[in-house]
Design an enzyme around this catalytic site. Structure first.
Site, PDB file in Angstrom:
ATOM      1  N   TYR A 172       0.831  -1.197   0.000  1.00  0.00           N
ATOM      2  CA  TYR A 172       0.000   0.000   0.000  1.00  0.00           C
ATOM      3  C   TYR A 172       0.874   1.258   0.000  1.00  0.00           C
ATOM      4  O   TYR A 172       0.641   2.194  -0.782  1.00  0.00           O
ATOM      5  CB  TYR A 172      -0.923   0.018   1.222  1.00  0.00           C
ATOM      6  CG  TYR A 172      -1.643   1.337   1.386  1.00  0.00           C
ATOM      7  CD1 TYR A 172      -2.734   1.658   0.576  1.00  0.00           C
ATOM      8  CD2 TYR A 172      -1.216   2.281   2.323  1.00  0.00           C
ATOM      9  CE1 TYR A 172      -3.370   2.877   0.699  1.00  0.00           C
ATOM     10  CE2 TYR A 172      -1.846   3.499   2.442  1.00  0.00           C
ATOM     11  CZ  TYR A 172      -2.934   3.796   1.634  1.00  0.00           C
ATOM     12  OH  TYR A 172      -3.555   5.008   1.747  1.00  0.00           O
ATOM     13  N   ARG A 219       2.009   8.324  12.912  1.00  0.00           N
ATOM     14  CA  ARG A 219       1.661   9.541  13.654  1.00  0.00           C
ATOM     15  C   ARG A 219       0.169   9.827  13.641  1.00  0.00           C
ATOM     16  O   ARG A 219      -0.396  10.333  14.616  1.00  0.00           O
ATOM     17  CB  ARG A 219       2.409  10.725  13.038  1.00  0.00           C
ATOM     18  CG  ARG A 219       2.143  12.080  13.692  1.00  0.00           C
ATOM     19  CD  ARG A 219       2.472  13.204  12.740  1.00  0.00           C
ATOM     20  NE  ARG A 219       1.653  13.122  11.534  1.00  0.00           N
ATOM     21  CZ  ARG A 219       1.938  13.752  10.396  1.00  0.00           C
ATOM     22  NH1 ARG A 219       3.043  14.476  10.294  1.00  0.00           N
ATOM     23  NH2 ARG A 219       1.142  13.648   9.355  1.00  0.00           N
ATOM     24  N   ARG A 229     -10.670   5.578   9.054  1.00  0.00           N
ATOM     25  CA  ARG A 229      -9.644   4.964   8.204  1.00  0.00           C
ATOM     26  C   ARG A 229      -8.709   4.123   9.061  1.00  0.00           C
ATOM     27  O   ARG A 229      -8.409   4.475  10.196  1.00  0.00           O
ATOM     28  CB  ARG A 229      -8.833   6.038   7.472  1.00  0.00           C
ATOM     29  CG  ARG A 229      -9.654   6.945   6.570  1.00  0.00           C
ATOM     30  CD  ARG A 229      -8.743   7.820   5.740  1.00  0.00           C
ATOM     31  NE  ARG A 229      -7.915   8.686   6.562  1.00  0.00           N
ATOM     32  CZ  ARG A 229      -8.122   9.988   6.723  1.00  0.00           C
ATOM     33  NH1 ARG A 229      -9.148  10.574   6.127  1.00  0.00           N
ATOM     34  NH2 ARG A 229      -7.320  10.724   7.481  1.00  0.00           N
ATOM     35  N   PHE A 289      15.431  19.226  -1.645  1.00  0.00           N
ATOM     36  CA  PHE A 289      14.075  18.740  -1.908  1.00  0.00           C
ATOM     37  C   PHE A 289      13.861  17.356  -1.282  1.00  0.00           C
ATOM     38  O   PHE A 289      12.800  17.083  -0.707  1.00  0.00           O
ATOM     39  CB  PHE A 289      13.865  18.676  -3.423  1.00  0.00           C
ATOM     40  CG  PHE A 289      12.518  18.172  -3.862  1.00  0.00           C
ATOM     41  CD1 PHE A 289      11.452  19.034  -4.045  1.00  0.00           C
ATOM     42  CD2 PHE A 289      12.317  16.822  -4.120  1.00  0.00           C
ATOM     43  CE1 PHE A 289      10.215  18.566  -4.468  1.00  0.00           C
ATOM     44  CE2 PHE A 289      11.085  16.344  -4.536  1.00  0.00           C
ATOM     45  CZ  PHE A 289      10.034  17.230  -4.713  1.00  0.00           C
TER      46      PHE A 289
END
Length: 418
Positions: A172, A219, A229, A289
């Site tokens: 997932y 978290r 969920r 980034f």
């Protein structure tokens, strides 16, 4: 005054918040001139700012044509994600849309006007996004289309499927984040700002995404529970409780924390891959980034480890702490030092009775082995007692001003939290 007391306990946060606010942020997110852009690209960057100011800032800091490719990549995936998240779209419509979404990139007039999601403008004006996609070099188009296709198929697979095994948890996370890491890595190499190996080593790129996604899932336990969920793998949590929701009950807090620690230990296994990946990067804008979210993630895991608050509210790193990480994580030596610091914090908190304690110690040992020899924090900022006293005085004078930092700056700091 509570805010003042918090800052007095971390005077270096005051210094770095001021340094960031007064121009230091330009080192990690230099201003981009949008006046020279065509109408379509300007619109895309407007959508980028509307859907995520934090990502807009770091994307616009990328060098050359890479920033446009990553901007379009983000908006395409945001549109795909908006379809997945929209619970008003019937499954018999949503599933084919997810499977075929990559093909809409080549259909000049395709758009979707029925979404009720907050980011629906990226679907309603998808023709502008797809036009700018088709204006990209073919090498960028091929990457974005391929990742969009694979992600759409993966999202459809998990629409009505819960995450049971640890293997499915990895699968997932691969679909929703690992593929993003792989796609970005291929874009970096396609731009020639990075070597071809960065885009070719999909295992390392996948780990970059999995580390961030697992951190978010760990978290966000309570928030996800409140919204119905469930992303924690059943194979793990079922050893500690009958239902995942049981962890929110006070009488189950001890086993809840043990499960939390096991999942954090699982996530830490990606850190060596993260360090290897970052060590290969040559371009400064690409390094910033990639590195900033990773150091935010390790700091978040350190804050969550063995912390009952994960099951009672929100666990976040301090804004000043986040700014310090952003301004420090500009080279691999500093990133290794940061990783070392936070895994040491975790190590010091390992309960001797924790079922995962041996595994946690082992994975921390492997991270230590990749860190700097000698003093692990040699490259970090240190402050003299006199300097700290001045910073504390500055905190007392400036706390009210700092409490009203601009929304744009705060949202950028939250990039690592989201």
């Amino acid at each position: 005054m509570e805010l003042l007391r918090k800052w007095l306990g971390h005077p270096e946060d005051i210094y770095n918040l001021l340094r960031f606010k007064m121009g230091g942020y330009r080192a990690v997110m230099p201003r981009m001139d949008t006046d020279s852009l065509g109408c379509g690209l300007r619109t895309c960057y407007r959508y980028l700012n509307q859907t995520s100011r934090s990502f807009a800032a770091v994307i616009q800091a990328l060098d050359g044509e890479l920033r446009h490719a990553v901007c379009i990549f983000y908006l395409v995936l945001r549109a795909l994600d908006t379809v997945e998240d929209d619970m008003t779209i019937p499954l018999d419509i949503k599933v084919p849309m997810l499977h075929e979404f990559h093909s809409y990139l080549y259909q000049a007039d395709w758009k979707y006007m029925e979404s009720k999601e907050k980011d629906r403008q990226v679907l309603e004006d998808f023709p502008t996004i797809s036009m700018e996609f088709r204006n990209l070099s073919k090498v960028y188009q091929d990457v974005i289309s391929d990742i969009c296709h694979k992600m759409g198929v993966g999202m459809a697979e998990f629409l009505e499927k819960k995450v049971d095994s640890q293997h499915e948890w990895d699968k997932y996370c691969h679909y929703v984040a690992g593929l993003v890491g792989i796609g970005l890595s291929r874009l970096f190499s396609a731009s020639e700002l990075e070597d071809s190996i960065v885009g070719q080593d999909t295992d390392l790129a996948n780990s970059m995404g999995l580390f961030l996604q697992k951190t978010n899932i760990i978290r966000d336990y309570l928030e996800d529970q409140m919204e119905g969920r469930e992303f924690w793998p059943r194979e793990v949590w079922s050893r500690y409780a009958k239902k995942l929701s049981d962890f929110a009950k006070p009488e189950n807090i001890d086993v809840a924390v043990q499960c939390l620690n096991e999942l954090i230990t699982n996530a830490l296994h990606h850190v060596p891959d993260v360090l290897t990946y970052l060590s290969r990067l040559k371009n400064q804008s690409v390094f910033n980034f990639c590195a900033i979210p990773q150091v935010m993630a390790i700091a978040t895991l350190a804050a969550c480890y063995n912390n009952q608050q994960v099951f009672r509210g929100v666990v976040k790193i301090r804004k000043g702490q986040a700014v310090t990480l952003m301004m420090d994580a500009t080279n691999i030596k500093a990133v290794k030092a940061i990783m070392y610091q936070y895994v040491e914090e975790i190590y010091q908190k390992i309960p001797s009775t924790d079922p995962s304690s041996n595994k946690t110690q082992q994975v921390i040992a492997s991270i230590r082995a990749m860190s700097l020899p000698g003093s692990p924090m040699a490259s970090r900022h240190h402050y003299s007692p006199i300097y700290l006293s001045c910073a504390m005085l500055l905190a007392a004078l400036s706390w009210q001003y700092l409490s009203t930092l601009s929304k744009a700056t705060e949202e950028y700091v939250q990039a690592g939290e989201n």
